[in-house]
Design a protein around this motif. Structure first.
Motif, PDB file in Angstrom:
ATOM      1  N   UNK A   1     -29.908   8.067  -3.235  1.00 52.23           N
ATOM      2  CA  UNK A   1     -29.533   7.068  -2.242  1.00 52.23           C
ATOM      3  C   UNK A   1     -30.817   6.586  -1.579  1.00 52.23           C
ATOM      4  N   UNK A   2     -31.061   5.302  -1.689  1.00 49.15           N
ATOM      5  CA  UNK A   2     -32.306   4.757  -1.168  1.00 49.15           C
ATOM      6  C   UNK A   2     -32.117   4.159   0.216  1.00 49.15           C
ATOM      7  N   UNK A   3     -32.522   4.922   1.221  1.00 52.21           N
ATOM      8  CA  UNK A   3     -32.581   4.464   2.605  1.00 52.21           C
ATOM      9  C   UNK A   3     -33.891   4.985   3.183  1.00 52.21           C
ATOM     10  N   UNK A   4     -34.189   4.606   4.420  1.00 54.50           N
ATOM     11  CA  UNK A   4     -35.487   4.910   5.010  1.00 54.50           C
ATOM     12  C   UNK A   4     -35.770   6.390   5.225  1.00 54.50           C
ATOM     13  N   UNK A   5     -34.759   7.174   5.423  1.00 55.77           N
ATOM     14  CA  UNK A   5     -34.976   8.600   5.643  1.00 55.77           C
ATOM     15  C   UNK A   5     -33.676   9.281   6.002  1.00 55.77           C
ATOM     16  N   UNK A   6     -33.758  10.578   6.248  1.00 56.63           N
ATOM     17  CA  UNK A   6     -32.560  11.336   6.607  1.00 56.63           C
ATOM     18  C   UNK A   6     -31.854  10.688   7.795  1.00 56.63           C
ATOM     19  N   UNK A   7     -30.523  10.902   7.844  1.00 62.33           N
ATOM     20  CA  UNK A   7     -29.739  10.299   8.915  1.00 62.33           C
ATOM     21  C   UNK A   7     -29.145  11.387   9.809  1.00 62.33           C
ATOM     22  N   UNK A   8     -28.883  11.002  11.036  1.00 64.23           N
ATOM     23  CA  UNK A   8     -28.207  11.888  11.990  1.00 64.23           C
ATOM     24  C   UNK A   8     -26.723  11.508  12.015  1.00 64.23           C
ATOM     25  N   UNK A   9     -25.921  12.341  12.644  1.00 69.84           N
ATOM     26  CA  UNK A   9     -24.496  12.020  12.791  1.00 69.84           C
ATOM     27  C   UNK A   9     -24.331  10.719  13.556  1.00 69.84           C
ATOM     28  N   UNK A  10     -25.134  10.512  14.601  1.00 71.31           N
ATOM     29  CA  UNK A  10     -25.039   9.295  15.394  1.00 71.31           C
ATOM     30  C   UNK A  10     -25.344   8.057  14.539  1.00 71.31           C
ATOM     31  N   UNK A  11     -26.364   8.130  13.704  1.00 66.29           N
ATOM     32  CA  UNK A  11     -26.688   7.006  12.820  1.00 66.29           C
ATOM     33  C   UNK A  11     -25.560   6.744  11.825  1.00 66.29           C
ATOM     34  N   UNK A  12     -24.979   7.814  11.309  1.00 66.32           N
ATOM     35  CA  UNK A  12     -23.875   7.680  10.371  1.00 66.32           C
ATOM     36  C   UNK A  12     -22.689   6.999  11.042  1.00 66.32           C
ATOM     37  N   UNK A  13     -22.322   7.451  12.233  1.00 68.32           N
ATOM     38  CA  UNK A  13     -21.186   6.893  12.970  1.00 68.32           C
ATOM     39  C   UNK A  13     -21.415   5.410  13.262  1.00 68.32           C
ATOM     40  N   UNK A  14     -22.628   5.051  13.675  1.00 68.98           N
ATOM     41  CA  UNK A  14     -22.934   3.643  13.965  1.00 68.98           C
ATOM     42  C   UNK A  14     -22.852   2.759  12.724  1.00 68.98           C
ATOM     43  N   UNK A  15     -23.036   3.336  11.551  1.00 66.24           N
ATOM     44  CA  UNK A  15     -23.005   2.576  10.302  1.00 66.24           C
ATOM     45  C   UNK A  15     -21.579   2.273   9.825  1.00 66.24           C
ATOM     46  N   UNK A  16     -20.593   2.999  10.352  1.00 69.00           N
ATOM     47  CA  UNK A  16     -19.226   2.866   9.861  1.00 69.00           C
ATOM     48  C   UNK A  16     -18.538   1.601  10.362  1.00 69.00           C
ATOM     49  N   UNK A  17     -17.712   1.025   9.490  1.00 71.36           N
ATOM     50  CA  UNK A  17     -16.844  -0.096   9.854  1.00 71.36           C
ATOM     51  C   UNK A  17     -15.596  -0.047   8.984  1.00 71.36           C
ATOM     52  N   UNK A  18     -14.583  -0.811   9.375  1.00 72.46           N
ATOM     53  CA  UNK A  18     -13.348  -0.869   8.600  1.00 72.46           C
ATOM     54  C   UNK A  18     -13.479  -1.978   7.577  1.00 72.46           C
ATOM     55  N   UNK A  19     -13.401  -1.621   6.306  1.00 73.45           N
ATOM     56  CA  UNK A  19     -13.478  -2.592   5.221  1.00 73.45           C
ATOM     57  C   UNK A  19     -12.165  -3.350   5.083  1.00 73.45           C
ATOM     58  N   UNK A  20     -11.036  -2.639   5.167  1.00 77.12           N
ATOM     59  CA  UNK A  20      -9.722  -3.274   5.080  1.00 77.12           C
ATOM     60  C   UNK A  20      -8.678  -2.337   5.651  1.00 77.12           C
ATOM     61  N   UNK A  21      -7.521  -2.933   5.978  1.00 74.99           N
ATOM     62  CA  UNK A  21      -6.382  -2.182   6.495  1.00 74.99           C
ATOM     63  C   UNK A  21      -5.170  -2.572   5.660  1.00 74.99           C
ATOM     64  N   UNK A  22      -4.411  -1.580   5.237  1.00 74.87           N
ATOM     65  CA  UNK A  22      -3.155  -1.840   4.539  1.00 74.87           C
ATOM     66  C   UNK A  22      -2.025  -1.290   5.392  1.00 74.87           C
ATOM     67  N   UNK A  23      -1.096  -2.178   5.761  1.00 78.38           N
ATOM     68  CA  UNK A  23       0.036  -1.802   6.596  1.00 78.38           C
ATOM     69  C   UNK A  23       1.293  -1.870   5.741  1.00 78.38           C
ATOM     70  N   UNK A  24       2.034  -0.766   5.702  1.00 76.37           N
ATOM     71  CA  UNK A  24       3.280  -0.698   4.964  1.00 76.37           C
ATOM     72  C   UNK A  24       4.415  -0.912   5.959  1.00 76.37           C
ATOM     73  N   UNK A  25       4.783  -2.171   6.191  1.00 71.32           N
ATOM     74  CA  UNK A  25       5.747  -2.549   7.216  1.00 71.32           C
ATOM     75  C   UNK A  25       7.141  -2.067   6.802  1.00 71.32           C
ATOM     76  N   UNK A  26       7.670  -1.152   7.605  1.00 73.30           N
ATOM     77  CA  UNK A  26       8.988  -0.575   7.323  1.00 73.30           C
ATOM     78  C   UNK A  26       9.655  -0.188   8.637  1.00 73.30           C
TER      79      UNK A  26
END
Length: 169
Positions: free
Chosen positions: A105-130
């Motif tokens: 994995x090519x990134x600048x260096x090791x990551x912390x939990x905080x860096x990992x959390x900041x990198x997260x986003x929701x790509x998509x949501x699937x709702x099963x309407x029932x």
């Protein structure tokens, strides 16, 4: 077996014969995609325009209210969703750091939990309407791509119990 697999087997790719090819929820149009078997639109999730997929199993209740309740819950519970992922994948950051060290994995260096959390986003949501039994799942993604082309499936049932599914994609 994850909730996602169960839903995918239970629901056919046909839309309800009573439903139009287009539905309007608030100011957002959702268009039925016959290849996917879902209505597809976009809403704001975690401050990003995000693809929302709807499987409409039942027209019990107001579909718009049901969908917006789920999206509002996701927006209000970002920390809980991420914490649930981290608890069920407590070694994931170490694994990412090992991949960085090994050159996989090519990134600048090791990551912390905080860096990992900041990198997260929701790509998509699937709702099963029932109606009141509406469940949904979200696919987490990251920038930089700590999931290496995959998405982390988070399954949320109608009572808002969260389960981290597997990586997919």
């Amino acid at each position: 077996m994850c909730i996602r697999d169960s839903y995918m087997r239970l629901f056919s790719k046909k839309k309800n014969a009573e439903m139009s090819d287009r539905i309007l929820l608030g100011n957002t149009e959702f268009v039925f995609d016959s290849k996917l078997g879902f209505y597809v639109g976009e809403l704001i999730v975690w401050e990003r325009k995000t693809k929302i997929l709807l499987e409409i199993k039942s027209i019990e209740g107001n579909i718009g209210d049901i969908v917006f309740e789920k999206i509002n819950w996701i927006n209000a519970h970002r920390e809980l969703i991420i914490q649930s992922f981290l608890e069920e994948n407590d070694d994931y950051i170490d694994t990412v750091n090992e991949m960085i060290e090994d050159g996989a994995l090519e990134v600048d260096g090791k990551i912390s939990e905080d860096e990992f959390v900041k990198a997260l986003f929701v790509n998509n949501v699937t709702v099963f309407v029932n109606g009141i039994e509406t469940g949904f799942y979200i696919d987490l993604d990251a920038e930089p791509d700590y999931f290496m082309g995959h998405l982390a499936c988070m399954e949320i049932d109608c009572q808002y119990r969260i389960e981290a599914g597997r990586l997919n994609g």
